[in-house]
Design a protein around this motif. Structure first.
Motif, PDB file in Angstrom:
ATOM      1  N   GLY A  69      64.555  40.743  35.195  1.00 35.29           N
ATOM      2  CA  GLY A  69      64.570  39.824  34.070  1.00 35.29           C
ATOM      3  C   GLY A  69      63.948  38.477  34.345  1.00 35.29           C
ATOM      4  O   GLY A  69      64.116  37.542  33.558  1.00 35.29           O
ATOM      5  N   ASN A  70      63.205  38.340  35.450  1.00 33.30           N
ATOM      6  CA  ASN A  70      62.579  37.066  35.794  1.00 33.30           C
ATOM      7  C   ASN A  70      61.185  36.952  35.178  1.00 33.30           C
ATOM      8  O   ASN A  70      60.492  37.948  34.978  1.00 33.30           O
ATOM      9  CB  ASN A  70      62.464  36.943  37.320  1.00 33.30           C
TER      10      ASN A  70
ATOM     11  N   GLY B  73      61.549  45.677  36.463  1.00 32.13           N
ATOM     12  CA  GLY B  73      61.980  45.098  35.196  1.00 32.13           C
ATOM     13  C   GLY B  73      61.786  43.614  35.079  1.00 32.13           C
ATOM     14  O   GLY B  73      62.606  42.926  34.458  1.00 32.13           O
ATOM     15  N   ASN B  74      60.701  43.085  35.654  1.00 29.62           N
ATOM     16  CA  ASN B  74      60.378  41.662  35.529  1.00 29.62           C
ATOM     17  C   ASN B  74      59.076  41.478  34.755  1.00 29.62           C
ATOM     18  O   ASN B  74      58.268  42.393  34.629  1.00 29.62           O
ATOM     19  CB  ASN B  74      60.253  41.034  36.918  1.00 29.62           C
ATOM     20  N   TRP B  75      58.862  40.270  34.257  1.00 29.64           N
ATOM     21  CA  TRP B  75      57.641  39.935  33.527  1.00 29.64           C
ATOM     22  C   TRP B  75      56.694  39.229  34.484  1.00 29.64           C
ATOM     23  O   TRP B  75      57.040  38.222  35.097  1.00 29.64           O
ATOM     24  CB  TRP B  75      57.961  39.044  32.340  1.00 29.64           C
TER      25      TRP B  75
ATOM     26  N   GLY C  77      53.464  38.329  33.584  1.00 32.17           N
ATOM     27  CA  GLY C  77      52.457  37.568  32.865  1.00 32.17           C
ATOM     28  C   GLY C  77      51.506  38.398  32.049  1.00 32.17           C
ATOM     29  O   GLY C  77      50.637  37.845  31.369  1.00 32.17           O
ATOM     30  N   ALA C  78      51.635  39.733  32.079  1.00 35.32           N
ATOM     31  CA  ALA C  78      50.762  40.607  31.296  1.00 35.32           C
ATOM     32  C   ALA C  78      51.465  41.939  31.084  1.00 35.32           C
ATOM     33  O   ALA C  78      52.202  42.411  31.951  1.00 35.32           O
ATOM     34  CB  ALA C  78      49.423  40.836  31.997  1.00 35.32           C
ATOM     35  N   ALA C  79      51.213  42.539  29.924  1.00 38.97           N
ATOM     36  CA  ALA C  79      51.809  43.841  29.637  1.00 38.97           C
ATOM     37  C   ALA C  79      51.294  44.909  30.577  1.00 38.97           C
ATOM     38  O   ALA C  79      51.936  45.954  30.748  1.00 38.97           O
ATOM     39  CB  ALA C  79      51.529  44.238  28.193  1.00 38.97           C
ATOM     40  N   SER C  80      50.133  44.696  31.197  1.00 42.37           N
ATOM     41  CA  SER C  80      49.586  45.653  32.162  1.00 42.37           C
ATOM     42  C   SER C  80      50.242  45.531  33.526  1.00 42.37           C
ATOM     43  O   SER C  80      49.933  46.291  34.450  1.00 42.37           O
ATOM     44  CB  SER C  80      48.080  45.455  32.300  1.00 42.37           C
ATOM     45  N   GLY C  81      51.148  44.571  33.693  1.00 41.12           N
ATOM     46  CA  GLY C  81      51.892  44.430  34.928  1.00 41.12           C
ATOM     47  C   GLY C  81      51.205  43.543  35.944  1.00 41.12           C
ATOM     48  O   GLY C  81      50.141  42.983  35.712  1.00 41.12           O
ATOM     49  N   PRO C  82      51.818  43.413  37.131  1.00 41.01           N
ATOM     50  CA  PRO C  82      51.243  42.546  38.163  1.00 41.01           C
ATOM     51  C   PRO C  82      50.009  43.196  38.785  1.00 41.01           C
ATOM     52  O   PRO C  82      49.872  44.423  38.794  1.00 41.01           O
ATOM     53  CB  PRO C  82      52.366  42.432  39.194  1.00 41.01           C
TER      54      PRO C  82
ATOM     55  N   TRP D  63      57.752  47.498  34.888  1.00 40.06           N
ATOM     56  CA  TRP D  63      57.907  46.068  34.720  1.00 40.06           C
ATOM     57  C   TRP D  63      58.298  45.746  33.288  1.00 40.06           C
ATOM     58  O   TRP D  63      58.198  46.586  32.390  1.00 40.06           O
ATOM     59  CB  TRP D  63      56.611  45.352  35.082  1.00 40.06           C
ATOM     60  N   SER D  64      58.744  44.541  33.069  1.00 42.43           N
ATOM     61  CA  SER D  64      59.043  44.087  31.714  1.00 42.43           C
ATOM     62  C   SER D  64      57.744  44.006  30.934  1.00 42.43           C
ATOM     63  O   SER D  64      56.669  43.797  31.488  1.00 42.43           O
ATOM     64  CB  SER D  64      59.716  42.719  31.759  1.00 42.43           C
ATOM     65  N   GLY D  65      57.824  44.166  29.612  1.00 39.46           N
ATOM     66  CA  GLY D  65      56.632  44.254  28.788  1.00 39.46           C
ATOM     67  C   GLY D  65      56.288  45.690  28.447  1.00 39.46           C
ATOM     68  O   GLY D  65      55.413  45.957  27.639  1.00 39.46           O
TER      69      GLY D  65
END
Length: 392
Positions: free
Chosen positions: A188-189, A212-214, A216-221, A244-246
């Protein structure tokens, strides 16, 4: 509280072992003084709704709270501004919750909101930590929102949940060297906007759980081998990050049904779940496959994009046991899914036909944003147990 330091590095409190200190609604401002450690403690303590600022010492020094050799130090609702190096240097464990740490930005200095070490066990949650961007010209050390390591002792453990860790050199820096054995997890970060890494890790063996973190992009880190197409902030090796989140999630409920006799139908609801970081959803397409123990009955769209001219839905069976389903929004105005939550897409009736367990699975899943770009999606199907044979 007015400082009484005379420039020799002393702060406000020197706490002795076996004591418990409560600091509440205090303002500790070290302007005009060289303060090495504002509060140095070998007992337990709670800091609540305080403000620490201008605690600096020449040569990359200045620690707001130095907590050693005690059971816990808890810091809640406290702000940290213009700290020379570390908000709380914690070798004691405890919580760091609901605080704000604002670093000094780029420059020849260092910033860490929390430096936890030497076997401390910490819960770090619901904080906002930004602008930890300094780089020490002396040795090239870099800043991070959080620094977690076993350098000074084994057993360091940190749970990091629901924090905003943005605009730093790294959001979290785990480890000091390849032998570091810190145990770290978090969910959740928000790691968006960090310059080097969302999370870095020096260990060659530890796997660190940041699912499960964000980033900065829906495509992930971005990770050069595990997620080269990710456009979010970079993540280091030996860190779990997928999913990941998103993401969006498509699930069928109930997840299990039966046992059902032949001809006794069961209706499953297929739902789309989004979170706060999911882009607006303008369309979906999925292929539902059912094993031969069941057949397809009625299909009902639940019109998540609205009714009339703002929504379009289609379903057809290209082969036995397969249903191809799509939905989108169009027209003026369009009605995309913009809010986080669970959104029911459609229902399908399944008719039991033969003994066995039917798996309801997805052959194909696509969810798209307003620019027709795919949104990461995970699908979870269901099972239907069929028992058509009467007892002897």
């Amino acid at each position: 509280v007015n400082t009484t330091s005379s420039g020799d590095g002393r702060g406000w409190w020197l706490q002795t072992p076996g004591t418990t200190l409560l600091m509440e609604n205090l303002e500790l401002d070290g302007s005009g003084y060289d303060i090495y450690q504002g509060v140095r403690t070998t007992g337990n303590g709670n800091m609540v709704n305080c403000a620490l600022r201008n605690i600096t010492f020449p040569g990359y020094g200045g620690v707001g709270i130095a907590a050693f050799s005690s059971d816990y130090w808890n810091v809640t609702g406290t702000s940290f501004d213009n700290i020379g190096r570390v908000g709380i240097l914690n070798w004691s464990g405890g919580t760091f919750s609901g605080n704000t740490y604002t670093g000094k930005g780029p420059g020849d200095w260092l910033d860490y909101a929390v430096d936890t070490n030497a076997g401390a066990v910490m819960l770090i949650e619901n904080n906002t930590i930004t602008a930890c961007q300094g780089i020490a010209s002396s040795d090239g050390s870099t800043s991070a929102g959080l620094l977690i390591t076993t350098f000074s002792g084994a057993g360091t453990t940190a749970t990091v949940n629901n924090n905003v860790l943005t605009g730093n050199t790294s959001g979290i820096s785990v480890g000091y060297d390849a032998a570091d054995a810190s145990v770290v997890s978090g969910t959740g970060n928000d790691f968006s906007g960090n310059a080097s890494y969302g999370v870095s890790n020096t260990s060659l063996t530890n796997s660190i759980d940041f699912l499960g973190n964000w980033w900065g992009a829906a495509s992930g880190p971005y990770h050069p081998t595990l997620n080269p197409s990710g456009t979010g902030v970079q993540v280091d090796d030996n860190i779990l990050f997928d999913p990941w989140s998103g993401y969006t999630y498509i699930t069928a409920t109930p997840s299990t049904s039966g046992p059902l006799a032949c001809g006794v139908p069961v209706t499953l609801t297929f739902s789309l779940t989004t979170d706060e970081y999911t882009p607006d959803v303008f369309g979906y397409n999925l292929v539902v496959r059912a094993d031969s123990e069941v057949g397809f009955g009625d299909f009902t769209s639940l019109n998540i994009f609205g009714v009339g001219a703002t929504g379009y839905y289609n379903q057809f069976s290209p082969e036995a046991g397969v249903l191809d389903i799509s939905g989108t929004t169009f027209g003026n105005p369009t009605t995309p899914i913009t809010t986080a939550g669970t959104h029911d897409l459609f229902t399908i009736e399944f008719i039991p036909a033969a003994d066995g367990t039917a798996d309801i699975t997805f052959d194909f899943l696509k969810v798209r944003d307003p620019a027709n770009a795919p949104i990461p999606v995970i699908g979870t199907g269901a099972t239907i147990d069929v028992d058509c044979t009467a007892p002897a």
